[in-house]
Design a protein around this motif. Structure first.
Motif, mmCIF file in Angstrom:
data_model
loop_
_atom_site.group_PDB
_atom_site.id
_atom_site.type_symbol
_atom_site.label_atom_id
_atom_site.label_comp_id
_atom_site.label_asym_id
_atom_site.label_seq_id
_atom_site.Cartn_x
_atom_site.Cartn_y
_atom_site.Cartn_z
ATOM 1 N N TYR A 140 0.816 -1.208 0.000
ATOM 2 C CA TYR A 140 0.000 0.000 0.000
ATOM 3 C C TYR A 140 0.862 1.275 0.000
ATOM 4 O O TYR A 140 0.316 2.380 -0.034
ATOM 5 C CB TYR A 140 -0.893 0.037 1.247
ATOM 6 N N VAL A 141 2.193 1.120 0.077
ATOM 7 C CA VAL A 141 3.042 2.293 0.326
ATOM 8 C C VAL A 141 4.168 2.481 -0.686
ATOM 9 O O VAL A 141 4.981 3.386 -0.535
ATOM 10 C CB VAL A 141 3.646 2.210 1.754
ATOM 11 N N GLY A 142 4.223 1.649 -1.716
ATOM 12 C CA GLY A 142 5.299 1.769 -2.699
ATOM 13 C C GLY A 142 6.606 1.158 -2.256
ATOM 14 O O GLY A 142 7.673 1.512 -2.770
ATOM 15 N N GLY A 143 6.533 0.229 -1.340
ATOM 16 C CA GLY A 143 7.749 -0.372 -0.800
ATOM 17 C C GLY A 143 8.490 -1.253 -1.784
ATOM 18 O O GLY A 143 9.726 -1.281 -1.787
ATOM 19 N N ARG A 144 7.778 -1.975 -2.645
ATOM 20 C CA ARG A 144 8.457 -2.868 -3.587
ATOM 21 C C ARG A 144 9.295 -2.064 -4.572
ATOM 22 O O ARG A 144 10.414 -2.439 -4.916
ATOM 23 C CB ARG A 144 7.445 -3.729 -4.330
ATOM 24 N N ALA A 145 8.746 -0.932 -5.032
ATOM 25 C CA ALA A 145 9.509 -0.090 -5.958
ATOM 26 C C ALA A 145 10.754 0.455 -5.282
ATOM 27 O O ALA A 145 11.837 0.526 -5.886
ATOM 28 C CB ALA A 145 8.634 1.057 -6.459
ATOM 29 N N ASP A 146 10.645 0.827 -3.994
ATOM 30 C CA ASP A 146 11.811 1.355 -3.285
ATOM 31 C C ASP A 146 12.843 0.273 -3.008
ATOM 32 O O ASP A 146 14.047 0.557 -2.970
ATOM 33 C CB ASP A 146 11.370 2.039 -1.987
ATOM 34 N N LEU A 147 12.395 -0.979 -2.826
ATOM 35 C CA LEU A 147 13.349 -2.083 -2.708
ATOM 36 C C LEU A 147 14.133 -2.233 -4.006
ATOM 37 O O LEU A 147 15.357 -2.447 -3.984
ATOM 38 C CB LEU A 147 12.631 -3.389 -2.383
ATOM 39 N N GLN A 148 13.454 -2.135 -5.127
ATOM 40 C CA GLN A 148 14.128 -2.261 -6.414
ATOM 41 C C GLN A 148 15.073 -1.087 -6.659
ATOM 42 O O GLN A 148 16.161 -1.252 -7.217
ATOM 43 C CB GLN A 148 13.081 -2.344 -7.531
ATOM 44 N N LYS A 150 16.464 0.576 -4.284
ATOM 45 C CA LYS A 150 17.382 0.596 -3.143
ATOM 46 C C LYS A 150 17.359 1.959 -2.461
ATOM 47 O O LYS A 150 18.383 2.638 -2.306
ATOM 48 C CB LYS A 150 18.806 0.212 -3.570
ATOM 49 N N ILE A 151 16.152 2.336 -2.048
ATOM 50 C CA ILE A 151 15.915 3.635 -1.443
ATOM 51 C C ILE A 151 15.251 3.463 -0.084
ATOM 52 O O ILE A 151 14.325 2.665 0.070
ATOM 53 C CB ILE A 151 14.993 4.493 -2.348
ATOM 54 N N ILE A 152 15.728 4.218 0.911
ATOM 55 C CA ILE A 152 15.034 4.322 2.191
ATOM 56 C C ILE A 152 14.229 5.620 2.152
ATOM 57 O O ILE A 152 14.786 6.711 2.057
ATOM 58 C CB ILE A 152 16.028 4.357 3.377
ATOM 59 N N ARG A 153 12.917 5.484 2.224
ATOM 60 C CA ARG A 153 12.012 6.632 2.119
ATOM 61 C C ARG A 153 10.910 6.478 3.150
ATOM 62 O O ARG A 153 10.393 5.381 3.374
ATOM 63 C CB ARG A 153 11.415 6.688 0.704
ATOM 64 N N THR A 154 10.530 7.564 3.783
ATOM 65 C CA THR A 154 9.471 7.483 4.777
ATOM 66 C C THR A 154 8.135 7.218 4.115
ATOM 67 O O THR A 154 7.915 7.551 2.941
ATOM 68 C CB THR A 154 9.358 8.794 5.584
ATOM 69 N N ILE A 155 7.237 6.621 4.880
ATOM 70 C CA ILE A 155 5.853 6.485 4.447
ATOM 71 C C ILE A 155 5.169 7.825 4.722
ATOM 72 O O ILE A 155 5.094 8.265 5.866
ATOM 73 C CB ILE A 155 5.148 5.355 5.217
ATOM 74 N N GLY A 156 4.724 8.474 3.679
ATOM 75 C CA GLY A 156 4.111 9.781 3.870
ATOM 76 C C GLY A 156 5.147 10.879 4.024
ATOM 77 O O GLY A 156 6.326 10.727 3.669
ATOM 78 N N GLU A 157 4.725 12.012 4.562
ATOM 79 C CA GLU A 157 5.571 13.201 4.665
ATOM 80 C C GLU A 157 6.670 12.969 5.704
ATOM 81 O O GLU A 157 6.394 12.634 6.848
ATOM 82 C CB GLU A 157 4.692 14.391 5.082
ATOM 83 N N PRO A 158 7.954 13.133 5.314
ATOM 84 C CA PRO A 158 9.049 12.761 6.220
ATOM 85 C C PRO A 158 9.090 13.552 7.514
ATOM 86 O O PRO A 158 9.395 12.990 8.575
ATOM 87 C CB PRO A 158 10.305 12.980 5.370
#
Length: 451
Positions: A140-148, A150-158
């Motif tokens: 629900y949060v775009g985590g698979r794309a960030d795994l591909q 290789k990005i650490i990104r907060t869920i929502g506004e950092p």
């Protein structure tokens, strides 16, 4: 054959999940275990998100621990035959209401949907759900794309995520280093803006994150990111002060004290003892205040002594245990003594190599040399000494005691220590071997009896 621990942990977690579903609740693997499974790492621990309330979870399973029932978290214990118990953390779907203390939610509102639950979590790569029965990944949060990516990104506004829980700033650094990922620019910008607010987090929680950074195998990258994010200046200003402190190039061609320390951290093996890791980080912490440009070269007079006091203060500030603090202080205090090992008397050298946890002293010296002049001759000298000297010669049984002195007419007093140490020195040097020789040695060398 015993099943691997990771395999047992996964099987136990699946069993817990199936029981929750059998009682009519939805349940999924969530968080770091899903992330690790997707990138090919075998998790040692599993988290489960469920619609079941904490009181229901505790009723469904025979052995549970209320680790955070006020936040909807229950630890389910699964006993293993001839094995240590396996624990799985089971958390009720929830949304958090306010974070006044910058660490814990002011209140918890339970939810019936996993989608709402993941929105409160920290980073997208930790917000994935997995159905281990069907292997379906729910994102629900775009985590698979960030795994591909290789990005650490907060869920929502950092800024919002970090204001809720300031510790997440340190966790972003640790996850990025451990996984070899980059921190999303917006997420990094928010960390830089909010770095000073890390002091709202308890020193114990900061220490725990730093411990993991130092021992999980990517210490150098962690500290580079701490520096880049502005967090290093806040949590360890003494380490930040190493930057730009030049060293004599004939001994340290690698550069300043900061670069030297980073190189040591780079050589620190995954799973290294906590005390060794902190000793590596702090071994030259006394160099900035002792920096001096002498006529012949840059010098750091007494930096080991100054650094020992500083290291102890840092350990106390971060609430490290007394045992760890004592060993870290000893590592800093003794790291320069290796330069004299070939000139030491036999008794002095034996006392040196029988320091508690001397293997850590030796490893720090190896790393220190490898990150500077790369001359390992003193390291090899000490290794050979350890290998070729029987334990009973390094730690021999005392030839005489205070009672022997009393029986020979001595009155107990402060001089006992001097006499007994002189006897032990001669024993370590190999000139005394028996009780009779020791008594004769005392009578010859200490003829005047104290009154």
């Amino acid at each position: 054959m015993n099943r691997p621990r990771a395999e047992l942990a996964k099987a136990s977690a699946i069993s817990i999940l199936q029981q929750l579903r059998a009682h009519g609740h939805s349940a999924y693997f969530v968080g770091g275990c899903v992330r690790d499974l997707l990138i090919g790492i075998a998790p040692q621990d599993y988290d489960i998100a469920t619609s079941a309330r904490p009181e229901d979870v505790m009723a469904f399973f025979p052995e549970t621990i209320r680790v955070g029932a006020q936040f909807g978290v229950v630890l389910v214990v699964v006993q293993q035959a001839d094995e240590k118990p396996i624990h799985a953390e089971v958390a009720t779907y929830r949304s958090d209401v306010g974070y006044t203390d910058g660490r814990h939610p002011d209140a918890v509102r339970y939810s019936n949907t996993a989608q709402e639950d993941v929105q409160r979590r920290d980073f997208t790569v930790n917000g994935l759900l997995l159905d281990p029965i069907t292997d379906e990944v729910i994102d629900y949060v775009g985590g698979r794309a960030d795994l591909q990516r290789k990005i650490i990104r907060t869920i929502g506004e950092p800024h919002q995520r970090f204001r809720e829980d300031k510790l997440r700033m340190l966790r972003a650094v640790r996850f990025a280093a451990r996984l070899g990922y980059h921190i999303d620019p917006g997420t990094m910008a928010a960390i830089r803006e909010l770095a000073r607010e890390i002091h709202m987090v308890s020193r114990e929680r900061i220490r725990d994150e730093l411990d993991k950074m130092l021992t999980e195998g990517h210490a150098r990258r962690c500290f580079e990111l701490l520096d880049e994010s502005g967090l290093l200046q806040e949590v360890l200003p003494e380490v930040s002060a190493l930057k730009g402190v030049e060293q004599p190039p004939q001994y340290h061609p690698e550069g300043d004290v900061w670069m030297h320390t980073l190189m040591l951290l780079d050589g620190l093996e995954k799973g290294s003892p906590q005390s060794l890791a902190w000793g590596v980080l702090l071994h030259d912490i006394g160099k900035p205040p002792t920096f001096r440009e002498a006529p012949d070269r840059i010098r750091f007079d007494g930096h080991a002594e100054v650094g020992t006091r500083m290291a102890e203060q840092i350990c106390r500030r971060l609430r490290l245990s007394n045992d760890i603090t004592e060993q870290v202080s000893a590592l800093v205090a003794n790291h320069m003594r290796f330069g004299d090992v070939k000139k030491m008397k036999e008794s002095t050298l034996k006392r040196f190599i029988r320091l508690p946890k001397f293997d850590e002293h030796l490893e720090l010296h190896r790393l220190d040399c490898s990150a500077s002049h790369r001359d390992l001759s003193l390291y090899q000298f000490v290794r050979e000494k350890l290998e070729n000297t029987p334990e009973e010669e390094i730690r021999p049984a005392p030839l005489i005691s205070g009672q022997d002195l009393i029986q020979n007419g001595w009155t107990p007093g402060p001089r006992f220590r001097t006499v007994l140490q002189a006897v032990e020195d001669a024993q370590l040097e190999g000139t005394l071997h028996t009780r009779e020789e020791a008594i004769s040695f005392v009578q010859t060398n200490f003829p005047e009896q104290p009154k």
